[in-house]
Structures are given as structure tokens and as C-alpha cells.
Design a protein around this motif. Structure first.
Motif, PDB file in Angstrom:
ATOM      1  N   ARG A   1      -0.263  -7.408   0.466  1.00 23.99           N
ATOM      2  CA  ARG A   1      -0.990  -8.658   0.248  1.00 23.99           C
ATOM      3  C   ARG A   1      -0.860  -9.082  -1.206  1.00 23.99           C
ATOM      4  O   ARG A   1      -0.951  -8.258  -2.119  1.00 23.99           O
ATOM      5  N   ILE A   2      -0.663 -10.368  -1.397  1.00 25.15           N
ATOM      6  CA  ILE A   2      -0.589 -10.922  -2.749  1.00 25.15           C
ATOM      7  C   ILE A   2      -2.008 -11.254  -3.190  1.00 25.15           C
ATOM      8  O   ILE A   2      -2.675 -12.094  -2.582  1.00 25.15           O
ATOM      9  N   THR A   3      -2.476 -10.575  -4.229  1.00 20.98           N
ATOM     10  CA  THR A   3      -3.860 -10.723  -4.658  1.00 20.98           C
ATOM     11  C   THR A   3      -4.021 -11.620  -5.869  1.00 20.98           C
ATOM     12  O   THR A   3      -5.123 -12.077  -6.169  1.00 20.98           O
ATOM     13  N   LYS A   4      -2.920 -11.874  -6.583  1.00 15.73           N
ATOM     14  CA  LYS A   4      -3.010 -12.708  -7.781  1.00 15.73           C
ATOM     15  C   LYS A   4      -1.677 -13.404  -8.004  1.00 15.73           C
ATOM     16  O   LYS A   4      -0.614 -12.816  -7.761  1.00 15.73           O
ATOM     17  N   CYS A   5      -1.739 -14.642  -8.453  1.00 15.38           N
ATOM     18  CA  CYS A   5      -0.521 -15.392  -8.759  1.00 15.38           C
ATOM     19  C   CYS A   5      -0.735 -16.135 -10.076  1.00 15.38           C
ATOM     20  O   CYS A   5      -1.658 -16.947 -10.195  1.00 15.38           O
ATOM     21  N   VAL A   6       0.078 -15.815 -11.064  1.00 12.54           N
ATOM     22  CA  VAL A   6       0.023 -16.507 -12.349  1.00 12.54           C
ATOM     23  C   VAL A   6       0.931 -17.731 -12.247  1.00 12.54           C
ATOM     24  O   VAL A   6       2.123 -17.606 -11.939  1.00 12.54           O
ATOM     25  N   LEU A   7       0.369 -18.905 -12.507  1.00 12.85           N
ATOM     26  CA  LEU A   7       1.086 -20.154 -12.308  1.00 12.85           C
ATOM     27  C   LEU A   7       1.456 -20.822 -13.625  1.00 12.85           C
ATOM     28  O   LEU A   7       0.767 -20.647 -14.637  1.00 12.85           O
ATOM     29  N   GLY A   8       2.530 -21.607 -13.571  1.00 13.73           N
ATOM     30  CA  GLY A   8       2.869 -22.448 -14.707  1.00 13.73           C
ATOM     31  C   GLY A   8       1.988 -23.689 -14.699  1.00 13.73           C
ATOM     32  O   GLY A   8       1.004 -23.769 -13.952  1.00 13.73           O
TER      33      GLY A   8
ATOM     34  N   GLY B   1      -4.668   4.885   3.231  1.00 16.99           N
ATOM     35  CA  GLY B   1      -5.763   4.318   2.449  1.00 16.99           C
ATOM     36  C   GLY B   1      -5.504   4.286   0.961  1.00 16.99           C
ATOM     37  O   GLY B   1      -6.220   3.598   0.218  1.00 16.99           O
ATOM     38  N   GLU B   2      -4.476   5.020   0.493  1.00 15.60           N
ATOM     39  CA  GLU B   2      -4.134   4.956  -0.932  1.00 15.60           C
ATOM     40  C   GLU B   2      -3.710   3.532  -1.274  1.00 15.60           C
ATOM     41  O   GLU B   2      -2.928   2.922  -0.563  1.00 15.60           O
ATOM     42  N   THR B   3      -4.236   3.016  -2.361  1.00 16.85           N
ATOM     43  CA  THR B   3      -3.995   1.622  -2.738  1.00 16.85           C
ATOM     44  C   THR B   3      -3.238   1.537  -4.052  1.00 16.85           C
ATOM     45  O   THR B   3      -3.550   2.262  -5.007  1.00 16.85           O
ATOM     46  N   PHE B   4      -2.227   0.659  -4.072  1.00 11.70           N
ATOM     47  CA  PHE B   4      -1.418   0.462  -5.267  1.00 11.70           C
ATOM     48  C   PHE B   4      -1.321  -1.031  -5.569  1.00 11.70           C
ATOM     49  O   PHE B   4      -1.284  -1.861  -4.657  1.00 11.70           O
ATOM     50  N   TYR B   5      -1.291  -1.348  -6.844  1.00 11.03           N
ATOM     51  CA  TYR B   5      -1.107  -2.729  -7.285  1.00 11.03           C
ATOM     52  C   TYR B   5       0.150  -2.785  -8.154  1.00 11.03           C
ATOM     53  O   TYR B   5       0.293  -2.026  -9.106  1.00 11.03           O
TER      54      TYR B   5
ATOM     55  N   THR C   1      17.136   8.890  -3.916  1.00 17.04           N
ATOM     56  CA  THR C   1      17.065   7.898  -4.982  1.00 17.04           C
ATOM     57  C   THR C   1      16.848   8.580  -6.329  1.00 17.04           C
ATOM     58  O   THR C   1      16.479   9.756  -6.395  1.00 17.04           O
ATOM     59  N   GLU C   2      17.068   7.816  -7.391  1.00 10.01           N
ATOM     60  CA  GLU C   2      16.899   8.361  -8.736  1.00 10.01           C
ATOM     61  C   GLU C   2      15.432   8.520  -9.109  1.00 10.01           C
ATOM     62  O   GLU C   2      15.094   9.324  -9.981  1.00 10.01           O
ATOM     63  N   HIS C   3      14.555   7.754  -8.455  1.00 12.03           N
ATOM     64  CA  HIS C   3      13.138   7.769  -8.804  1.00 12.03           C
ATOM     65  C   HIS C   3      12.295   8.016  -7.562  1.00 12.03           C
ATOM     66  O   HIS C   3      12.649   7.583  -6.461  1.00 12.03           O
ATOM     67  N   ALA C   4      11.194   8.706  -7.743  1.00 16.13           N
ATOM     68  CA  ALA C   4      10.303   8.994  -6.625  1.00 16.13           C
ATOM     69  C   ALA C   4       9.675   7.702  -6.105  1.00 16.13           C
ATOM     70  O   ALA C   4       9.366   6.791  -6.867  1.00 16.13           O
ATOM     71  N   ALA C   5       9.508   7.650  -4.796  1.00 19.45           N
ATOM     72  CA  ALA C   5       8.918   6.464  -4.168  1.00 19.45           C
ATOM     73  C   ALA C   5       7.442   6.345  -4.535  1.00 19.45           C
ATOM     74  O   ALA C   5       6.778   7.342  -4.850  1.00 19.45           O
ATOM     75  N   LYS C   6       6.943   5.121  -4.456  1.00 16.29           N
ATOM     76  CA  LYS C   6       5.536   4.877  -4.754  1.00 16.29           C
ATOM     77  C   LYS C   6       4.670   4.820  -3.498  1.00 16.29           C
ATOM     78  O   LYS C   6       3.473   4.543  -3.583  1.00 16.29           O
TER      79      LYS C   6
ATOM     80  N   ILE D   1       3.415 -12.442  -9.696  1.00 11.71           N
ATOM     81  CA  ILE D   1       2.461 -12.148  -8.624  1.00 11.71           C
ATOM     82  C   ILE D   1       2.040 -10.683  -8.716  1.00 11.71           C
ATOM     83  O   ILE D   1       2.787  -9.838  -9.218  1.00 11.71           O
ATOM     84  N   THR D   2       0.825 -10.403  -8.245  1.00  7.86           N
ATOM     85  CA  THR D   2       0.343  -9.034  -8.119  1.00  7.86           C
ATOM     86  C   THR D   2       0.225  -8.724  -6.634  1.00  7.86           C
ATOM     87  O   THR D   2      -0.388  -9.486  -5.884  1.00  7.86           O
ATOM     88  N   VAL D   3       0.838  -7.612  -6.215  1.00  5.71           N
ATOM     89  CA  VAL D   3       0.899  -7.259  -4.794  1.00  5.71           C
ATOM     90  C   VAL D   3       0.093  -5.987  -4.554  1.00  5.71           C
ATOM     91  O   VAL D   3       0.286  -4.981  -5.240  1.00  5.71           O
ATOM     92  N   LYS D   4      -0.781  -6.053  -3.574  1.00 13.89           N
ATOM     93  CA  LYS D   4      -1.596  -4.902  -3.184  1.00 13.89           C
ATOM     94  C   LYS D   4      -0.969  -4.227  -1.970  1.00 13.89           C
ATOM     95  O   LYS D   4      -0.722  -4.863  -0.948  1.00 13.89           O
ATOM     96  N   SER D   5      -0.681  -2.931  -2.099  1.00  9.05           N
ATOM     97  CA  SER D   5      -0.109  -2.154  -0.999  1.00  9.05           C
ATOM     98  C   SER D   5      -1.087  -1.043  -0.636  1.00  9.05           C
ATOM     99  O   SER D   5      -1.570  -0.331  -1.517  1.00  9.05           O
ATOM    100  N   VAL D   6      -1.371  -0.916   0.641  1.00  6.38           N
ATOM    101  CA  VAL D   6      -2.265   0.129   1.134  1.00  6.38           C
ATOM    102  C   VAL D   6      -1.477   1.023   2.085  1.00  6.38           C
ATOM    103  O   VAL D   6      -0.912   0.541   3.077  1.00  6.38           O
TER     104      VAL D   6
END
Length: 363
Positions: free
Chosen positions: A319-326, A213-217, A202-207, A307-312
Motif C-alpha cells: 500500500r502506498i501510504t505517502k506521496c510527495v508531490l511537486g 505481520g512484519e511491516t516495512f516502509y 542475489t547479492e543482497h538479502a531480501a527484505k 512515494i512511501t510503500v507499506k509492505s506487510v
């Protein structure tokens, strides 16, 4: 894999992400690919990028490795030292038997189906080096290897026993000879098979997290949202059903969550809170998943904006940790809801082209 567009984008990012690194070891997929990458790394960084392949002579290889380790290598008879190397590209050479503890970045510009090889490549950067001040190692994966095998500290390498099956084969479209699948050129008639269209890098390194245990949002804008009733595969017909929500965040890219209107205790309480935050004022809290889906599809829930997604790393589900609503919608006049609830289309993941998790639900 060696397209100019891919190599340019990846090398530009590598140089940018390794500005604070001192020894960058790059694994490539072939000799031509290796030389191409080294050329672009040198062009973008303004520094030499050495190449080591199976064709490199032992003397030249030893000198390159010493320079990469930061050792003094004379450039002339007067003992003027050659500058140390920051970048070193190789092809299937510097995996085992190569020890450079100062390596503080490993770049995987190639895919591998071998978990053992992945561990060996990443392992070139995991050695401690207090004398050089090295504190960590950055791993840049452009080959989808961590996604394929998982975090390196969770990989189990098993011994392969020789199989008794037939070797993989394919038929030459020109002479119809049956040849080994690895051939790119037919040994019978010389027909050259076209290269695969899809690149393995790919053109960009994976996250993806290298260590468990590494956590990403990550935050995503929501393009659309879909609701459906989810029933566990092979579940008893009377088992509680769940409401599945699929957030479309890109082309064929979805993030999902499940809520439990038919459960009791904590799960039910969590659903009630989820519903009250989204539903129109005075909208009743549904007691079944089908009723919840019908009300949602009838426009009685606020539209998600992001939405904010938490990946471990090491965990199967995000897991979806936050949802901004209309704005919350206005409750409509009551009508014949029974027909809507019973006749509403399933809106199932299969119909939407979303992955079906079967009996595995992350809650």
C-alpha cells in the motif's frame, strides 16, 4: 550461482549484518559453493568458518558442531580448548536432527522449491536459548525463498502423492538422445549442457518478512507516473470502474494504487480527498474514471516526486501510504474536453508492461 562476484557481495554483507551475532548457520547449494563461501566469510571476518558436507567424517562433524554450540573441544594433549565457531557452512546436512539452540542467525544462500525444507532450515534458529542470552534469530534470505513460499508461519506443507506422469526430459543437441532433464552431461555422448545464465541467488538479502505481520516502509523516487481506467475482469458493464495509477520507480519496477471516482460513500470520499491534494486549483472533481484519467493525462495533476510503500508480510498487496508531490499545475482554459475524454488512449498496464492484477484490487 557460485560466481565470484555474487559470493563476494553476499559474504561481505553477511559479515557486516552479523557483527552482533554469535552463531551463524549458512546453507549453501553445493560442496564447491560451500567451500567458496566459507573461504570468503573467513577472509572478510578474520574468523574461521567451518564446513560440513556429506563428505565430512562423523568424528570431524561432531567436533565442528560442538565448537559451533560453544562446547569446549581440546586442541592438544594438554587440553587447550579450540576457539568456538561463529560461522558454519553446510550443504543439505544440518537441516533435520541438528540441534543448536544458540544459533541466532540463519543464512539461506540457496533457493528451494520445497516449503518443508525452508521450514527446516529456518527452524534451526527458532529454538529458545535463555542460557546463552539469545533473544531472537536473524534470517538472511538470498534465494528468494520467502517471496516464493511466504512467511514461514503461514506455510502449509502438504504430502506429495506419487504421480503417474512421465519424468521430465530434454533432448541432447549433439546426439539427439532423449534424457532426463536433471542431467548436466549427456550419458550417451558426453555432451555437457551449459549452466543456466540466470543465478538463483542475489547479492543482497531480501527484505521480505519472515513472520506474518512484519511491516516495512520503503521510500522510492518516482521516475514516471501512468494513469489508466481499470475494469474488473468479468465485471458487469455497468459496474463502477476505477482509476489505476502506476508509479515507475525503477527499470520495469512499478508500484500501483487505485482510486474510485465512480463509487459512493467512503471510497468516493477518499477519492475526492486524493484528487483535491493533487489537482490544479478550480479543477472540477471528475465523476467517472475515464474523465479522471483524461484530466490526469492532460497535465492537471501534480507530478509525484516520491512515494512511501507499506509492505506487510503475508499480505498480497503493498500500500502506498505517502506521496510527495511537486507543485500543483495551473488550470487551463476550458476547451473541447469531450473529444479528449472519449479519444484518449487507454494507457493500459498491458501497454506499459505493468502487471495486470485482474479482478483482485487491493482496496
Amino acid at each position: 550461482m557460485d560466481t565470484d562476484e555474487l559470493v563476494l557481495a553476499a559474504c561481505r554483507e553477511i559479515v557486516d549484518l552479523t557483527r552482533d551475532r554469535n552463531a551463524v548457520l549458512i546453507f549453501t547449494s553445493g560442496v564447491d559453493h560451500c567451500k567458496h563461501v566459507a573461504q570468503k566469510i573467513a577472509a572478510f571476518s578474520g574468523r574461521e568458518c567451518a564446513v560440513v558436507t556429506g563428505e565430512t567424517s562423523p568424528g570431524e562433524r561432531a567436533e565442528i558442531i560442538d565448537r559451533f554450540k560453544g562446547k569446549s573441544v581440546p586442541a592438544d594433549l594438554f587440553g587447550t580448548p579450540k576457539p568456538p565457531l561463529k560461522f558454519l557452512c553446510n550443504v543439505n546436512v544440518l537441516t533435520t536432527g541438528f540441534d543448536a539452540p544458540n544459533t541466532d542467525c540463519v543464512v539461506l544462500l540457496r533457493p528451494t522449491n520445497s516449503p518443508g525444507l525452508l521450514i527446516q532450515m529456518v527452524g534451526r534458529g527458532t529454538r529458545l536459548s535463555p542460557e546463552t542470552g539469545k533473544q531472537n534469530c536473524l534470517v538472511l534470505d538470498y534465494g528468494g525463498n520467502i517471496m516464493r513460499h511466504g512467511p514461514v508461519d503461514m506455510i502449509t506443507v502438504t504430502d506429495r502423492t506419487p504421480g503417474n506422469g512421465d519424468a521430465p526430459a530434454k533432448k541432447c543437441p549433439q546426439c539427439l538422445a532423449l534424457i532426463h532433464a536433471a542431467y548436466q552431461k549427456c550419458p550417451e555422448c558426453g555432451y555437457e549442457f551449459p549452466p543456466p545464465e540466470k543465478s538463483n541467488i542475489t547479492e543482497h538479502a531480501a527484505k521480505d518478512g519472515i513472520i506474518s505481520g512484519e511491516t516495512f516502509y520503503d521510500e522510492y523516487a518516482v521516475k514516471n507516473v501512468y494513469y489508466c481506467v481499470h475494469e474488473k475482469r468479468y465485471a458487469d458493464p455497468d459496474a463502477p470502474k476505477t482509476m489505476r495509477i502506476d508509479y515507475e520507480v525503477g527499470i520495469n519496477d512499478f508500484r500501483s494504487e487505485w482510486v474510485c471516482p465512480e463509487h459512493t460513500g467512503y471510497a468516493r470520499g477518499k477519492f475526492e480527498k486524493w484528487w483535491k491534494n493533487r489537482a490544479a486549483p478550480d479543477c472540477p472533481i471528475p465523476s467517472t474514471a475515464r474523465e479522471a484519467v483524461a484530466l490526469a493525462n492532460d497535465g492537471l495533476l501534480a507530478v509525484p516526486q516520491s512515494i512511501t510503500v507499506k509492505s506487510v508480510a503475508g499480505e498480497k498487496f503493498d500500500r502506498i501510504t505517502k506521496c510527495v508531490l511537486g507543485e500543483r499545475p495551473v488550470m487551463r482554459e476550458p476547451g473541447d474536453d469531450s473529444a479528449k475524454i472519449n479519444d484518449w488512449p487507454s494507457n493500459s498496464p498491458q501497454d506499459l508492461g505493468v502487471s495486470d492484477y485482474g479482478s483482485e484490487i487491493p482496496f
